[in-house]
Write a protein that holds these residues in place. Sequence first.
Motif, PDB file in Angstrom:
ATOM      1  N   LEU A 117       0.905  -1.252   0.025  1.00 60.69           N
ATOM      2  CA  LEU A 117       0.022   0.056  -0.009  1.00 60.69           C
ATOM      3  C   LEU A 117       0.829   1.299   0.056  1.00 60.69           C
ATOM      4  O   LEU A 117       1.963   1.460   0.742  1.00 60.69           O
ATOM      5  N   VAL A 134      -0.514  -1.041  -4.506  1.00 68.83           N
ATOM      6  CA  VAL A 134      -1.668  -0.459  -4.525  1.00 68.83           C
ATOM      7  C   VAL A 134      -1.811   0.922  -3.999  1.00 68.83           C
ATOM      8  O   VAL A 134      -1.096   1.366  -3.078  1.00 68.83           O
ATOM      9  N   VAL A 136      -3.038   4.837  -3.319  1.00 72.66           N
ATOM     10  CA  VAL A 136      -4.232   5.817  -2.955  1.00 72.66           C
ATOM     11  C   VAL A 136      -3.841   7.121  -3.274  1.00 72.66           C
ATOM     12  O   VAL A 136      -2.794   7.570  -2.854  1.00 72.66           O
ATOM     13  N   ARG A 137      -4.650   7.755  -3.790  1.00 69.78           N
ATOM     14  CA  ARG A 137      -4.211   9.168  -4.245  1.00 69.78           C
ATOM     15  C   ARG A 137      -4.800  10.103  -3.166  1.00 69.78           C
ATOM     16  O   ARG A 137      -6.194  10.075  -3.204  1.00 69.78           O
ATOM     17  N   ASP A 160      -3.129  -3.418   5.106  1.00 68.97           N
ATOM     18  CA  ASP A 160      -2.468  -3.903   3.989  1.00 68.97           C
ATOM     19  C   ASP A 160      -1.988  -5.647   4.441  1.00 68.97           C
ATOM     20  O   ASP A 160      -2.017  -6.326   3.626  1.00 68.97           O
ATOM     21  N   ILE A 181     -10.923   4.028   1.741  1.00 65.43           N
ATOM     22  CA  ILE A 181     -10.132   3.931   0.202  1.00 65.43           C
ATOM     23  C   ILE A 181      -9.285   3.043   0.237  1.00 65.43           C
ATOM     24  O   ILE A 181      -9.219   2.073  -0.714  1.00 65.43           O
ATOM     25  N   ALA A 182      -8.330   2.943   1.098  1.00 68.04           N
ATOM     26  CA  ALA A 182      -7.452   1.866   0.921  1.00 68.04           C
ATOM     27  C   ALA A 182      -7.834   0.587   1.228  1.00 68.04           C
ATOM     28  O   ALA A 182      -7.336  -0.363   0.190  1.00 68.04           O
ATOM     29  N   LYS A 185      -9.400  -0.262  -2.174  1.00 66.57           N
ATOM     30  CA  LYS A 185      -8.014  -0.615  -3.235  1.00 66.57           C
ATOM     31  C   LYS A 185      -7.815  -1.981  -2.963  1.00 66.57           C
ATOM     32  O   LYS A 185      -6.780  -2.650  -3.928  1.00 66.57           O
ATOM     33  N   LEU A 186      -7.646  -2.504  -1.731  1.00 64.17           N
ATOM     34  CA  LEU A 186      -6.792  -3.683  -1.355  1.00 64.17           C
ATOM     35  C   LEU A 186      -7.844  -4.964  -1.615  1.00 64.17           C
ATOM     36  O   LEU A 186      -7.336  -5.967  -1.200  1.00 64.17           O
ATOM     37  N   ASN A 211     -10.630   8.760  -6.475  1.00 63.16           N
ATOM     38  CA  ASN A 211      -9.757   7.516  -6.488  1.00 63.16           C
ATOM     39  C   ASN A 211     -10.722   6.353  -7.242  1.00 63.16           C
ATOM     40  O   ASN A 211     -10.353   4.899  -7.451  1.00 63.16           O
ATOM     41  N   SER A 212     -11.916   6.917  -7.702  1.00 64.55           N
ATOM     42  CA  SER A 212     -12.694   5.738  -8.405  1.00 64.55           C
ATOM     43  C   SER A 212     -13.242   4.922  -7.805  1.00 64.55           C
ATOM     44  O   SER A 212     -13.354   3.814  -8.308  1.00 64.55           O
ATOM     45  N   VAL A 213     -13.365   5.071  -6.620  1.00 66.04           N
ATOM     46  CA  VAL A 213     -14.014   3.896  -5.640  1.00 66.04           C
ATOM     47  C   VAL A 213     -15.455   4.203  -5.074  1.00 66.04           C
ATOM     48  O   VAL A 213     -15.828   3.459  -4.189  1.00 66.04           O
TER      49      VAL A 213
END
Length: 300
Positions: A117, A134, A136-137, A160, A181-182, A185-186, A211-213
């Motif tokens: 991460l 992975v 995250v922005r 993570d 968000i993390a 993404k995970l 972050n497109s989530v």
Amino acid sequence: MPFLELSLTLRATEQERVELALEETGALAVTLLDADADTPNERAILEPGVGETPLWGEIALSALFDADADRAGLLHVLAELLPEIEPAQVRFREVEDQDWTRVWMDDFKPMRFGRRLWIYPSNIEPPGDDAETVVVRLDPGLAFGTGTHPTTALCLEWLDGLDLVGKHVIDYGCGSGVLAIAAIKLGAAHVDGIDNDPQAILASRDNAERNSVADHLALYLPHEFAHAPADVFVANILAGPLGELAPRFAECAKAGAPFALSGILIGQADELLARYAEWFDELVVETREDWVRISGRRRA
């Protein structure tokens, strides 16, 4: 268009009334930093909720005004609030719009949490040759934490280390949404983010969209959330609410679900360990600087 920046260092107990006074005199934005931190990556930007004050002893406060703001008037306001501060301690400078909005970006570097991460600011492109990375922005200063604070870092590293693929996660005290968000993404299929500050809800939604989530994240104020138990539970708030909300948090975790708590100072851990032992097993304490993460599993 240029702006006027006012900056000074003050005690945490003075922050709320000074910030309010500056906003009433026309401040367009107020930024709070840990005055004792050495580098930008160590300075968590804090936007406290209503009635909350930062946990730092001293705060570096910066306020942004229109370029033609009355400097003498601002000094007069501060002199009434903080008579012990000399005018020479209050610093003014003119900044361009781009300077202000990107003031952190030149120094803020990507940060790694655990094995996979990373948090990247939007002005740096991550390498595209590592399929396991992975990203995250999240830009510093947008709201409520970027991973720079030890409590957030401890929770990110814990996430993570989990297998989150297809899981339902609850992030209580979501702030900027960084943990939620993390988790997505995970691999998490869905995250419920809960926070008592409406601004945090807006910040989490905005960062999720960046972050497109956003389609995988549902956001709630505490009274709106219906306790749907999750496969994974994480809460990064403060020790007092963690103790008070323990029964509710137990209802939020399925049997066997891993959970983590942070926002805990070292001297507060023993009381919380005893409190959560009623519902959770395999309790483990991890420390960083003066902060603690407690993790374990929901008892069947």
